[in-house]
Design a protein around this motif. Structure first.
Motif, mmCIF file in Angstrom:
data_model
loop_
_atom_site.group_PDB
_atom_site.id
_atom_site.type_symbol
_atom_site.label_atom_id
_atom_site.label_comp_id
_atom_site.label_asym_id
_atom_site.label_seq_id
_atom_site.Cartn_x
_atom_site.Cartn_y
_atom_site.Cartn_z
ATOM 1 N N GLU A 108 -7.908 3.312 5.544
ATOM 2 C CA GLU A 108 -8.010 2.510 4.325
ATOM 3 C C GLU A 108 -7.929 1.012 4.650
ATOM 4 O OE1 GLU A 108 -6.263 2.728 -0.237
ATOM 5 O OE2 GLU A 108 -5.360 3.904 1.379
ATOM 6 N N ARG B 42 0.074 4.722 8.611
ATOM 7 C CA ARG B 42 -0.006 5.535 7.400
ATOM 8 C C ARG B 42 -1.359 5.394 6.696
ATOM 9 N NH1 ARG B 42 5.581 4.075 6.728
ATOM 10 N NH2 ARG B 42 5.006 2.222 5.547
ATOM 11 N N THR B 43 -1.955 4.216 6.774
ATOM 12 C CA THR B 43 -3.162 3.950 5.977
ATOM 13 C C THR B 43 -4.269 3.308 6.820
ATOM 14 O OG1 THR B 43 -2.185 1.835 5.285
ATOM 15 C CG2 THR B 43 -1.914 3.696 3.795
ATOM 16 N N LYS C 242 -0.255 -0.899 -5.071
ATOM 17 C CA LYS C 242 -1.582 -0.833 -4.438
ATOM 18 C C LYS C 242 -2.665 -1.251 -5.429
ATOM 19 C CE LYS C 242 -4.648 2.603 -2.316
ATOM 20 N NZ LYS C 242 -4.732 4.010 -1.850
ATOM 21 N N TRP D 103 0.808 -1.216 0.000
ATOM 22 C CA TRP D 103 0.000 0.000 0.000
ATOM 23 C C TRP D 103 0.844 1.270 0.000
ATOM 24 C CZ3 TRP D 103 -3.137 -3.757 -0.562
ATOM 25 C CH2 TRP D 103 -4.465 -3.501 -0.910
ATOM 26 N N ASP D 104 2.168 1.131 0.027
ATOM 27 C CA ASP D 104 3.041 2.297 -0.004
ATOM 28 C C ASP D 104 3.288 2.820 -1.416
ATOM 29 O OD1 ASP D 104 3.398 2.627 2.710
ATOM 30 O OD2 ASP D 104 5.089 1.244 2.799
#
Length: 347
Positions: free
Chosen positions: A217, A213-214, A184, A178-179
């Protein structure tokens, strides 16, 4: 261990036996460069101990230059790749989608994965550098990772082999993806196609920093797609916003029907449809904790694809993880094929 019809949910029996692969893994393809160092090396390099840090090629080169007199070992790696290799070691059948290039590390990666019994899905690109992860292990068995992602960040939806995905019981996706934008998108495609083709989705939160960070999400993703969650206690606390491990795993259990949260030497929590149980671990004297979480996920996925209950799968996952921390690096030197009955007797 042979999968038995009576161990499976009847509605899943025919589907499971029609599948070519147990697990289709997707992740960052990285060559692990493993070295043992003293804490003073980390201090000299101003490296934060015990975590994974992303670095560029220049920084990675500086670190490798300072390691020139220290013995190093190479392994094909990356979180999901480690899991696929350990599944194969247990006797499972899996394939892997990642990205390398036509350099020395890339050629090593492909051969090493195939030698380990994992079908490597992605043909090498012609340009760029294969990703590397310098794994520094100190005498307390703590590992510090410095990762240069290289071309692995260019994994895209077109690199996902949909026919192999559809021919698998599970897909397994790492949160590290996801970075990057293209990685992603590749992960999202994998999950959507899995859902559309009755393939179960397993997802690992990978790292507390990934979660932080996410977080929002990851929460929505878990609700929408994930059948099986893997995390450690630190990741579970970060995602849930709770301060107690039991509260954390209970919260994640409201997002996904099946959750496995490791708890170090205590073992692992299993939350199935809201019911929580702590499955004990195996006593060990750790040498190197590299890949312990990946090995745990491998044991669980082997179990789930071979008719084990979640509790029995967690117990096998604990065993695989206990063996990996007694080794240097994320690869077992012993074969676990056909050891399940002996290890899990009476469980």
């Amino acid at each position: 261990m042979v999968q038995k019809k009576e161990d499976l949910d009847p509605k899943d029996f025919n589907l499971a036996f029609m599948k070519k692969y147990d697990v289709f893994g997707v992740g960052n393809a990285l060559v692990d460069i493993i070295a043992f160092v003293e804490p003073k090396f980390l201090d000299k390099q101003k490296i934060d101990k015990g975590i994974m840090t992303l670095v560029d090629e220049t920084r990675q080169g500086q670190i490798l230059a300072d390691l020139h007199e220290i013995k190093k070992e190479l392994r094909s790696g990356g979180s999901a790749a480690n899991t696929m290799i350990a599944i194969a070691n247990s006797g499972g059948n899996c394939c892997y989608a990642g990205k390398v290039t036509h350099d020395t590390y890339g050629e090593f990666y492909k051969k090493d994965m195939e030698d380990a019994g994992v079908r490597f899905e992605t043909a090498p690109d012609k340009e760029g550098h294969t990703g590397t992860c310098v794994v520094l292990t100190t005498p307390d068995a703590e590992r510090t990772m410095l990762t240069c992602l290289g071309i692995s960040t260019s994994l895209s939806p077109s690199d996902i082999h949909l026919e192999d995905l559809k021919s698998s019981q599970f897909v397994y996706v790492e949160g590290y993806l996801w970075d990057g934008d293209s990685t992603k998108k590749a992960s999202q495609l994998t999950m959507k196609e899995a859902k559309a083709n009755q393939v179960k989705v397993a997802f690992t939160y990978s790292d507390p920093f990934c979660v932080n960070r996410t977080r929002d999400e990851f929460i929505q993703l878990t609700k929408d797609y994930v059948d099986v969650v893997f995390c450690n206690t630190e990741e579970g606390l970060a995602l849930s916003g709770k301060k107690d491990p039991l509260e954390a795993v209970a919260y994640i259990g409201t997002l996904s029907p099946l959750v496995f949260m490791t708890a170090g030497k205590e073992g692992a929590y299993v939350c199935q449809d809201g019911k929580i149980e702590l499955v004990p671990g195996f006593p060990v004297k750790p040498v190197d904790t590299t890949g312990a979480g990946d090995a745990f996920a491998a044991g669980v996925l082997y179990g789930l694809t071979h008719g084990f209950t979640p509790k029995r799968s967690a117990r096998w996952g604990n065993y695989v993880a206990s063996r990996i921390v007694e080794e240097v690096g994320p690869r077992l030197s012993v074969k676990l094929l056909n050891k399940q009955d002996e290890v899990l007797k009476g469980y």
